[in-house]
Design a protein around this motif. Structure first.
Motif, mmCIF file in Angstrom:
data_model
loop_
_atom_site.group_PDB
_atom_site.id
_atom_site.type_symbol
_atom_site.label_atom_id
_atom_site.label_comp_id
_atom_site.label_asym_id
_atom_site.label_seq_id
_atom_site.Cartn_x
_atom_site.Cartn_y
_atom_site.Cartn_z
ATOM 1 N N ASP A 18 -5.187 -1.114 -3.002
ATOM 2 C CA ASP A 18 -5.178 -0.346 -4.255
ATOM 3 C C ASP A 18 -5.709 1.076 -4.068
ATOM 4 O O ASP A 18 -5.419 1.951 -4.871
ATOM 5 C CB ASP A 18 -6.072 -1.026 -5.305
ATOM 6 N N CYS A 19 -6.507 1.291 -3.031
ATOM 7 C CA CYS A 19 -7.153 2.602 -2.884
ATOM 8 C C CYS A 19 -6.348 3.573 -2.025
ATOM 9 O O CYS A 19 -6.470 4.776 -2.179
ATOM 10 C CB CYS A 19 -8.553 2.437 -2.317
ATOM 11 N N CYS A 20 -5.516 3.085 -1.090
ATOM 12 C CA CYS A 20 -4.772 4.013 -0.233
ATOM 13 C C CYS A 20 -3.284 3.655 -0.144
ATOM 14 O O CYS A 20 -2.496 4.385 0.438
ATOM 15 C CB CYS A 20 -5.373 4.045 1.171
ATOM 16 N N ASN A 21 -2.923 2.495 -0.695
ATOM 17 C CA ASN A 21 -1.536 2.029 -0.726
ATOM 18 C C ASN A 21 -0.981 1.589 0.634
ATOM 19 O O ASN A 21 0.210 1.333 0.765
ATOM 20 C CB ASN A 21 -0.626 3.081 -1.366
ATOM 21 N N LEU A 30 -8.469 -5.364 -0.113
ATOM 22 C CA LEU A 30 -8.338 -3.931 0.170
ATOM 23 C C LEU A 30 -8.283 -3.779 1.681
ATOM 24 O O LEU A 30 -8.602 -4.716 2.408
ATOM 25 C CB LEU A 30 -9.560 -3.162 -0.367
ATOM 26 N N CYS A 31 -7.918 -2.581 2.171
ATOM 27 C CA CYS A 31 -7.913 -2.403 3.626
ATOM 28 C C CYS A 31 -9.341 -2.179 4.136
ATOM 29 O O CYS A 31 -10.223 -1.767 3.387
ATOM 30 C CB CYS A 31 -6.984 -1.263 4.035
ATOM 31 N N GLU A 32 -9.526 -2.453 5.426
ATOM 32 C CA GLU A 32 -10.871 -2.333 6.022
ATOM 33 C C GLU A 32 -11.439 -0.936 5.839
ATOM 34 O O GLU A 32 -12.621 -0.757 5.557
ATOM 35 C CB GLU A 32 -10.807 -2.625 7.535
HETATM 36 ZN ZN LIG Z 1 -7.013 1.296 1.765
#
Ligand SMILES: [Zn+2]
Length: 223
Positions: A18-21, A30-32
């Protein structure tokens, strides 16, 4: 879900941060990299409370400064995406673990027309996620927001207190209840002060608040 089903889902509907797509595995919220950025944005709620007027709640918890990865996450949450919301709910539940005896989680409502328009209320979903993490119920129908023409973020701080009067209680009997009130962002606190006061007027014995972001500068936590 078995591995084959996960692979198929990954091709049909890639899971994205959600924060960087960026694409992320199905079992990640979310990604690390964004998780690392968010943890660097952790704030101490006491920093916010120090610079704001007296408040009617007993304890408050906030996770991140409203900037960068957290800001993108909140915006994604308002678009109906849920990874950042669930990630935040886990962290909120962890920091609330010592707050024993909460009866249920409720949320700052939106007007009926806005809820209809969006098809969901993001603070409601946040409350449900926190409740699930804490193993307690969530409960709505306690507060309501009357329709108004102004968007709150356009108002100066003093007028927000007056504007917050658009929230009213439904007259539910909350005698003796210990309630957790959830919302996405805390800026001046006018909305949460108003909603907390209404819950107390309806008989709540104690109200604590949990928000994802508070409008304070980044200050790394000691722990
Ligand atoms: Zn991310």
């Amino acid at each position: 879900m078995n591995r084959a089903a996960m692979l198929l889902l990954d091709i049909l509907y890639p899971n994205r941060c959600d924060c960087c797509n960026d694409r992320i595995p199905y079992d990640m919220l979310l990604c690390e990299e964004c998780i690392g950025l968010l943890l660097g944005q952790r704030i101490d709620f006491a920093d916010w409370a120090q610079n704001h007027p007296a408040h009617p709640w007993t304890a408050g918890t906030a996770l991140f400064s409203y900037a960068d990865a957290a800001r993108t996450g909140v915006l994604a949450m308002k678009d109906g995406r849920r990874g950042f919301c669930r990630f935040s709910a886990k962290l909120l539940a962890e920091s609330l673990a010592e707050t024993a005896g909460i009866d249920f989680v409720t949320w700052v409502p939106v007007t009926r027309s806005r809820r209809r328009q969006q098809g969901f209320a993001h603070a409601e979903y946040l409350a449900e996620c926190i409740a699930e993490e804490l193993g307690i119920p969530s409960r709505g129908g306690l507060l309501q927001e009357q329709a108004g023409s102004v968007r709150q973020h356009d108002l100066p701080a003093a007028e927000r207190e007056i504007y917050a009067q658009r929230f009213t209680g439904t007259g539910a009997d909350l005698r003796g209840m210990h309630i957790l009130l959830a919302d996405d962002i805390l800026t001046t606190g006018a909305t949460l002060r108003r909603c907390t006061s209404l819950l107390l007027e309806m008989g709540a014995a104690r109200v604590d608040i949990a928000v994802i972001c508070a409008g304070v500068k980044v200050s790394l936590r000691d722990d």
